[in-house]
Design a protein around this motif. Sequence first.
Motif, PDB file in Angstrom:
ATOM      1  N   TYR A  45      -1.823   0.043  18.488  1.00 61.77           N
ATOM      2  CA  TYR A  45      -2.987  -0.532  16.350  1.00 61.77           C
ATOM      3  C   TYR A  45      -3.982  -0.332  15.679  1.00 61.77           C
ATOM      4  O   TYR A  45      -3.925  -0.829  17.421  1.00 61.77           O
ATOM      5  N   GLN A  46      -4.004  -0.001  14.666  1.00 63.84           N
ATOM      6  CA  GLN A  46      -4.992  -0.422  14.274  1.00 63.84           C
ATOM      7  C   GLN A  46      -5.664  -1.610  14.293  1.00 63.84           C
ATOM      8  O   GLN A  46      -4.729  -2.448  13.628  1.00 63.84           O
ATOM      9  N   ALA A  47      -6.689  -2.198  14.748  1.00 58.43           N
ATOM     10  CA  ALA A  47      -7.276  -3.476  14.281  1.00 58.43           C
ATOM     11  C   ALA A  47      -8.546  -3.837  12.940  1.00 58.43           C
ATOM     12  O   ALA A  47      -8.752  -2.573  12.812  1.00 58.43           O
ATOM     13  N   ASP A  48      -8.780  -4.193  12.261  1.00 60.99           N
ATOM     14  CA  ASP A  48      -9.034  -4.516  11.265  1.00 60.99           C
ATOM     15  C   ASP A  48      -9.811  -6.210  11.090  1.00 60.99           C
ATOM     16  O   ASP A  48      -9.196  -7.215  10.875  1.00 60.99           O
ATOM     17  N   SER A  49     -10.598  -5.670  10.836  1.00 61.96           N
ATOM     18  CA  SER A  49     -11.610  -7.332   9.950  1.00 61.96           C
ATOM     19  C   SER A  49     -12.499  -7.338   8.958  1.00 61.96           C
ATOM     20  O   SER A  49     -13.153  -5.487   8.989  1.00 61.96           O
ATOM     21  N   ALA A  50     -13.390  -8.404   8.898  1.00 62.23           N
ATOM     22  CA  ALA A  50     -13.895  -7.787   7.515  1.00 62.23           C
ATOM     23  C   ALA A  50     -14.833  -8.862   6.951  1.00 62.23           C
ATOM     24  O   ALA A  50     -14.182 -10.188   7.899  1.00 62.23           O
ATOM     25  N   ASP A  51     -16.017  -8.949   7.049  1.00 70.25           N
ATOM     26  CA  ASP A  51     -16.604 -10.371   6.149  1.00 70.25           C
ATOM     27  C   ASP A  51     -17.889  -9.805   5.178  1.00 70.25           C
ATOM     28  O   ASP A  51     -18.107  -9.070   5.282  1.00 70.25           O
ATOM     29  N   TYR A  52     -17.269 -10.955   4.148  1.00 66.45           N
ATOM     30  CA  TYR A  52     -18.784 -10.561   3.117  1.00 66.45           C
ATOM     31  C   TYR A  52     -18.743 -11.971   3.176  1.00 66.45           C
ATOM     32  O   TYR A  52     -18.235 -13.373   3.020  1.00 66.45           O
ATOM     33  N   GLY A  53     -20.237 -11.849   1.348  1.00 68.21           N
ATOM     34  CA  GLY A  53     -20.735 -12.973   1.194  1.00 68.21           C
ATOM     35  C   GLY A  53     -21.213 -13.038  -0.040  1.00 68.21           C
ATOM     36  O   GLY A  53     -22.151 -11.971   0.117  1.00 68.21           O
ATOM     37  N   VAL A  54     -21.881 -14.099  -0.647  1.00 73.18           N
ATOM     38  CA  VAL A  54     -22.679 -14.510  -1.613  1.00 73.18           C
ATOM     39  C   VAL A  54     -24.007 -14.875  -1.217  1.00 73.18           C
ATOM     40  O   VAL A  54     -23.511 -16.151  -0.473  1.00 73.18           O
ATOM     41  N   GLY A  55     -24.835 -15.353  -2.084  1.00 72.62           N
ATOM     42  CA  GLY A  55     -25.643 -16.575  -1.940  1.00 72.62           C
ATOM     43  C   GLY A  55     -26.660 -16.477  -2.515  1.00 72.62           C
ATOM     44  O   GLY A  55     -27.404 -15.683  -3.042  1.00 72.62           O
TER      45      GLY A  55
END
Length: 785
Positions: A325-335
Amino acid sequence: MSARPRRAVNPRQQWSMAAVIATSAMLVGHASIAEAQDPPPPAKAVAKERRSRAAPPPPQGEVIAVTASGQTARIRHLPQSVSSYSSEQLQEMGIRDTKDLLGITPGISLATSSLSPTGESQQLVIRGVGNNAQLEPGTGTYVDEIYMPAISFDMGFLDPARVDIYKGPENVLFSRNSEAGAVSITTRAPGDRTISRMEVGYGSYNTAKVQAMVSGRIARGVYGSLLAYYTRSDGYFKNTGSSPRYQNPYFPGQDLVALYGSHIRLGKYTGIEQNAGFRSEFRFVPTDRIEIRLIGDYHRDNGNQSAGGPLTSCHCYDILGDLAYQADSADYGVGINAKWHLPFGTLTSVTSWREAYSDAPIDFVGNAAYKNNLQVLYEEQQSKVQTLRLDSLPTRRLTWGGGISAYKDREYSNRFYSLADLNDPDGGAPSLYSGFWNSQIVALRRTGIAGFVHAGYAITQRLHLDAGVRYTWEHVDASGLERYVMPVNGVLTAPRNSLQNGWQSFNSPVQNSHGWYNASPSASLRYDFPDLGSIYFSYAQGFKSGSYQKAPFLPSDVTPVAPEKATNYELGGKFRIAHRVNLTVAGYDIEMKNQQVQSTVIRDGITSHAITNAAASRVTGFEGGLDAQVTQRLNISGSISYTASRFLNYVIYPGAGLTPVVRTGDRLPSTPDWTADVMGSYTVPLAPEQSLAFQANFRWVDSSYVGSNATSSDPILDIPAWNRLDLRITYKRPRWRASFYINNALDRYIILSKFNAFFVQPSGAFIHNIVASPMMTGFELSHDF
């Protein structure tokens, strides 16, 4: 004082750049923060001091001049071991992320959570400290002073100006989680110079990448940049599994994933590894004293992510399972990072918000003979941090500083698995776990405040004394739930479920909360030799707050894990000989109390994960680095480290009437005794402003292990020593750079860690290798427009 002169910019160029950056900001709506380049204050002496500074003010207020050369960083005035890498070094060595520094940076290694083998369940270990990847990291990762959540600590280096790895507790420089040390990544800030760059690359396994960047002046006192990238690869794993609609045959007609893992998405696996993202920044300099940086980033990664890794028995890159199966990850941010240069010091404000998630399904067994055995570890993390600090000017005999940091975290995890078929395929004994499905849910809300102060005093022109203290208070609200069903199978004649173990219902978690506080002092003494370098002695206490079990089995498991403390003593020296040789040496002794360690226990006849505390542990060792400019064309550098670790007092009580397991005297997991590397670089001038450089880097990492030996389901798994040779040829001319590389040129089979699917009984454990890539060849080309 008059404003700094600025290069004239074409108005059309200004508007086109502004349009690109503004459009990108509106489309994504994310920004993050980065450390500003200090604008010069009024005094000429202070301005000159600040222009020479290449790192944030250290805790003692000293100035650090960093000019990375080879393997050693020239950090003269910091009484602590730091490995630093300039942008040029990272390019020459082909370093793309923190994990690429394994074996190159003395004293660092990698720990993997026993809950999942994927990249989001790994953490960096420094000198044996921080090797429990289930909980909060002991090594904090910061990008432009912004704290990165644990599951996105290694998203990769994007246009870095430098990378610094601080070893030992950091009490007054970073906001949190620096018991073992910290990784500080500093990116380039946009300025007056307009830069447009395109980079492309292609390599083994149809690995293609492209990166584009534009940076420069938008208007008077306003600057901006935008960087975007995309990488795709067929990957070096051959996965024979497929991506059917998952069904546990013991529960016909029930979609267990939808019912009990609502966040999980079992997407079709395409066999392609992809990652993409962007980073944008606006920089405002309204006066010579004020600078504000607003930065946003978004990163996405999906693909196989090793799918549990190949079984140890095959010594290969083939995953011969039945599921993929496909693994999926993400990260995002502001500062926002704001600096205000006052006549007596610098006031800094860092405000950040980041989120990350990881959805990582794997074939739990990894063997096609056993069908439909699935595990998914789904995680979400959110971090909000506000830091204020005031540091005096570094030109005084007495320096000082202090600040306060407040943070709120939210963490959610659901470890879901459905084990449909674990009976011996040859008709042997059936398995207790056939048909077993389980959902372990933990939600944590962490609130913390830390205050820190430091002072430094030049006793004489050469002798410097520094001291500081950090006070940390944290409170965690925890929610835990275990829901499982074991159907009638070849072993059980009646079904079992979690309600029989004291859980109120499948949707009623157990609540708990706890708080911790600690004061962590530090002190150092440094002596400077004229035109040679310095020697130092430092003392620092590190603190890693308590937490809660990440895989509760009984309601009583929703109880706090004690905090971990480390006391670090270090004696070292940093020398520059004849302006051609940089030499660094350091010896250290680390004493840990209540070290947080992964293990397994047996409750109600079922094996489960647990976090236990080793009462006392100790690490002693040394490291050294040498960088020599042998000739104008030849540079040779190298490093070596020795880390002797052991548990001084550690007993595991596995339950179920089993004899306690005594680990006292054993070395720590995920901690190689020795690491060493050597790098050579030879440059051949071809024509004015053109050159050809040849680089070779060889690294060797000693053996280590994972596992606790607490139960037969969690044996000690040896990780063999490994070595790797990387070769690179780089052609440079104005605006152009081209490289051809061979990574792992000797094609070694490198095992970084191991993962044990210990539920597979009675057949025994299925052990998966977490491996580095085989030999990879390719080229990279960049052009500045």
